[in-house]
Write an enzyme that holds these catalytic residues in place. Structure first.
Site, short mmCIF file in Angstrom:
data_model
loop_
_atom_site.label_atom_id
_atom_site.label_comp_id
_atom_site.label_asym_id
_atom_site.label_seq_id
_atom_site.Cartn_x
_atom_site.Cartn_y
_atom_site.Cartn_z
N ASP A 1 42.34 32.70 39.90
CA ASP A 1 40.96 32.31 39.57
C ASP A 1 40.36 33.34 38.62
OD1 ASP A 1 38.99 33.26 42.53
OD2 ASP A 1 40.49 34.35 41.42
N TYR B 1 38.11 36.25 36.64
CA TYR B 1 37.48 37.52 37.00
C TYR B 1 36.04 37.24 37.42
CZ TYR B 1 41.40 39.72 34.51
OH TYR B 1 42.64 40.13 34.10
N PHE C 1 43.99 36.04 33.10
CA PHE C 1 44.33 37.45 32.82
C PHE C 1 43.58 38.04 31.64
CE2 PHE C 1 48.21 35.88 35.01
CZ PHE C 1 48.21 36.77 36.09
N HIS D 1 53.73 39.54 40.99
CA HIS D 1 52.46 39.56 40.28
C HIS D 1 52.28 40.90 39.58
CE1 HIS D 1 48.09 39.32 39.64
NE2 HIS D 1 48.23 38.02 39.78
#
Length: 220
Positions: free
Chosen positions: A65, A67, A78, A187
């Site tokens: 989701d 920031y 990202f 991740h």
């Protein structure tokens, strides 16, 4: 329902926009944005799609989701807006690119340059309440973005799907791996980057696959 989105996506996704869940999702998002700060800005909710028409997609990078702090989110997973300090996960992505391809770490944390080359920077949930990570999950966004992944898998051939972390890796079930390349790794967050993200060489592997399929590689 009419949704203001890049025309090729608007046409391809109209069946989703016409479903009851999407009307409920739209009502939820409108109410949330009217009641307090949410991100990204409304005009950037579909930014990933607007910068990368459906037939231009070469790579799909999945995030969870947006920031959730002021000025960061720009509707691309990202990615952060120009001038915003690089969050830890993005720092690690740039470190892996530097290690993999020998490229210097860029000053800008905006990945819009990737999007314009055919990288769909797709978060599973496209909106979030300020300071509350995951606050807009389970309201319909995941149904919509799963439909996007399935559509691309069925409609295109020779795409690269980058699946980082356990959440993204579950999406492999939506992808026909006989038609596409799925690259899986830990991740890039500091909590897990050393458990298989660093050294994954996904960026060089993606470009090699694109070349094999007659496509221009990405300038990461």
């Amino acid at each position: 329902m009419y949704v203001k989105i890049e025309p090729s996506w608007q046409q391809a996704l109209q069946p989703e926009f016409d479903k009851p869940y999407f009307a409920e999702l739209t009502d939820f998002v409108r109410q949330a944005y009217s009641q307090g700060a949410c991100y990204p800005p409304g005009r950037l909710i579909f930014n990933a799609f607007n910068l990368c028409p459906i037939d231009a997609v070469k790579v799909v990078l999945l995030g969870q989701d947006p920031y959730h702090e002021p000025g960061q989110a720009e509707g691309l997973c990202f990615s952060v807006a120009e001038g915003v300090p690089h969050p830890p996960s993005l720092q690690n992505i740039f470190k892996e690119i530097q290690s993999d391809l020998g490229q210097p770490v860029p000053q800008s944390g905006s990945l819009s340059r990737w999007a314009r080359q055919g990288v769909l920077l797709l978060n599973a949930t496209l909106t979030v309440e300020a300071h509350r990570a995951g606050s807009h999950q389970n309201h319909g966004w995941e149904t919509f973005t799963d439909a996007v992944i399935s559509l691309l898998s069925q409609r295109q051939t020779g795409l690269v799907f980058m699946l980082w972390g356990s959440y993204a890796r579950k999406k492999r079930a939506l992808i026909d791996s006989s038609r596409h390349l799925c690259l899986e790794a830990a991740h890039p967050s500091p909590l897990s980057a050393y458990r298989g993200f660093f050294g994954c060489h996904h960026f060089s592997k993606a470009n090699a696959y694109l070349r094999q399929n007659g496509k221009t590689p990405i300038e990461w």
